[in-house]
Design a protein around this motif. Structure first.
Motif, PDB file in Angstrom:
ATOM      1  N   HIS A 109      78.465 -52.030  17.296  1.00  7.08           N
ATOM      2  CA  HIS A 109      77.576 -51.900  18.450  1.00  7.08           C
ATOM      3  C   HIS A 109      77.372 -53.279  19.057  1.00  7.08           C
ATOM      4  CE1 HIS A 109      73.859 -51.157  20.721  1.00  7.08           C
ATOM      5  NE2 HIS A 109      74.078 -49.865  20.584  1.00  7.08           N
ATOM      6  N   ALA A 110      77.159 -53.326  20.348  1.00 12.43           N
ATOM      7  CA  ALA A 110      76.899 -54.620  21.002  1.00 12.43           C
ATOM      8  C   ALA A 110      75.637 -55.254  20.430  1.00 12.43           C
ATOM      9  CB  ALA A 110      76.750 -54.414  22.504  1.00 12.43           C
ATOM     10  N   PRO A 111      75.605 -56.563  20.284  1.00 11.76           N
ATOM     11  CA  PRO A 111      74.405 -57.240  19.770  1.00 11.76           C
ATOM     12  C   PRO A 111      73.161 -56.911  20.589  1.00 11.76           C
ATOM     13  CG  PRO A 111      76.260 -58.750  19.776  1.00 11.76           C
ATOM     14  CD  PRO A 111      76.717 -57.521  20.507  1.00 11.76           C
ATOM     15  N   LEU A 112      72.016 -56.975  19.937  1.00 12.31           N
ATOM     16  CA  LEU A 112      70.736 -56.642  20.547  1.00 12.31           C
ATOM     17  C   LEU A 112      69.959 -57.919  20.887  1.00 12.31           C
ATOM     18  CD1 LEU A 112      69.680 -53.884  17.992  1.00 12.31           C
ATOM     19  CD2 LEU A 112      70.836 -53.552  20.193  1.00 12.31           C
ATOM     20  N   PRO A 113      68.929 -57.800  21.708  1.00 13.68           N
ATOM     21  CA  PRO A 113      68.057 -58.959  21.933  1.00 13.68           C
ATOM     22  C   PRO A 113      67.445 -59.415  20.603  1.00 13.68           C
ATOM     23  CG  PRO A 113      67.623 -57.243  23.562  1.00 13.68           C
ATOM     24  CD  PRO A 113      68.533 -56.642  22.536  1.00 13.68           C
ATOM     25  N   PRO A 114      67.259 -60.715  20.427  1.00 14.71           N
ATOM     26  CA  PRO A 114      66.773 -61.225  19.141  1.00 14.71           C
ATOM     27  C   PRO A 114      65.300 -60.925  18.894  1.00 14.71           C
ATOM     28  CG  PRO A 114      67.002 -63.022  20.726  1.00 14.71           C
ATOM     29  CD  PRO A 114      67.568 -61.801  21.388  1.00 14.71           C
ATOM     30  N   LEU A 115      65.036 -60.180  17.830  1.00 12.78           N
ATOM     31  CA  LEU A 115      63.673 -59.872  17.395  1.00 12.78           C
ATOM     32  C   LEU A 115      63.588 -60.057  15.883  1.00 12.78           C
ATOM     33  CD1 LEU A 115      62.953 -56.607  19.429  1.00 12.78           C
ATOM     34  CD2 LEU A 115      61.972 -58.869  19.857  1.00 12.78           C
ATOM     35  N   GLU A 116      62.420 -60.427  15.403  1.00 12.54           N
ATOM     36  CA  GLU A 116      62.257 -60.657  13.973  1.00 12.54           C
ATOM     37  C   GLU A 116      62.207 -59.336  13.206  1.00 12.54           C
ATOM     38  OE1 GLU A 116      59.013 -63.212  13.058  1.00 12.54           O
ATOM     39  OE2 GLU A 116      59.737 -64.841  14.334  1.00 12.54           O
ATOM     40  N   PRO A 117      62.672 -59.333  11.959  1.00 12.49           N
ATOM     41  CA  PRO A 117      62.637 -58.123  11.130  1.00 12.49           C
ATOM     42  C   PRO A 117      61.278 -57.929  10.469  1.00 12.49           C
ATOM     43  CG  PRO A 117      63.657 -59.902   9.909  1.00 12.49           C
ATOM     44  CD  PRO A 117      63.354 -60.459  11.275  1.00 12.49           C
ATOM     45  N   ARG A 118      60.954 -56.679  10.196  1.00 14.96           N
ATOM     46  CA  ARG A 118      59.715 -56.355   9.490  1.00 14.96           C
ATOM     47  C   ARG A 118      59.957 -55.546   8.220  1.00 14.96           C
ATOM     48  NH1 ARG A 118      58.166 -60.051  11.379  1.00 14.96           N
ATOM     49  NH2 ARG A 118      56.516 -60.426  12.913  1.00 14.96           N
TER      50      ARG A 118
END
Length: 223
Positions: A65-74
């Motif tokens: 899948h195309a990369p996603l906007p950068p967000l932190e994991p929880r």
């Protein structure tokens, strides 16, 4: 193969596990420094004697899948292993190595917060203890995961980045190459590394002999 805590010498406790982390995470730090200061190594997964599972013939893997906007994991989940755990950001300790989750949090996964965010292009690093002095920890069964298995990472906006495992390796400390283990296999993909200690327990050095490194890549999203 992971090592049950019961196979450790009496009295080894947190000191032994700390040595194992020092070996593993210092390697991560060196890889991160090299990737920042110069061109990073990129290669296909290693095969041969050091491969725990690799990619068996006939296993069909989905397209990336195309990369996603950068967000932190929880939170991270590996349904096939029954693993579900919170994720906390970790930095570097005084020795310059990535600081793992505290021993008082054996079922928490650490994310290298100065590195790639899960779902963004590059290789995001998640580390977890294999065991503690008295019991298995969050990544105790990690070496049993198989290519094709799903890894779900919940991010700060509630979205889920779904990864598919494509390689499982047990890499010995002898001749260890951090760039090969932790660098992206394809710099255009969003990749994930799940890392813990493995191999056998070396009484002479007071540390594990290898690292379990599970590689996965982004194949979907959800809520």
């Amino acid at each position: 193969m992971t090592v049950p805590s019961g196979t450790r010498p009496a009295g080894s406790g947190r000191f032994v596990t700390g040595l194992a982390w020092a070996v593993l995470l210092s390697g991560l730090w060196l890889w991160g420094r090299d990737a920042t200061e110069g061109p990073g190594g990129s290669s296909a997964p290693t095969t041969g004697d050091i491969a725990a599972v690799g990619r068996p013939l006939g296993v069909e893997l989905p397209p990336a899948h195309a990369p996603l906007p950068p967000l932190e994991p929880r939170r991270v989940e590996i349904p096939s292993l029954g693993i579900g755990a919170p994720v906390v950001a970790r930095g570097l300790d005084d020795a310059g190595a990535i600081d793992p989750p505290p021993f008082e949090m054996p079922h928490t996964v650490g994310w290298y917060g100065s590195g790639t965010r899960p779902g963004a292009a590059g290789a995001a690093l998640l580390v977890g203890h294999v065991d503690t002095e008295t019991r298995p920890a969050v990544f105790y069964g990690l070496s049993a995961v198989r290519p094709g298995a799903k890894v779900r990472v919940t991010r700060t906006d509630g979205s889920v980045a779904e990864f598919t495992v494509d390689d499982v390796q047990v890499l010995p400390r002898e001749g260890f190459d951090p760039a090969r283990a932790y660098g992206p296999h394809d710099p255009h993909r969003a990749e994930l590394r799940l890392i813990t200690c493995g191999g056998s327990f070396d009484r002479a050095t007071g540390a594990y002999t290898a690292n379990v490194v599970v590689s996965a890549y982004l194949t979907g999203t959800g809520a």
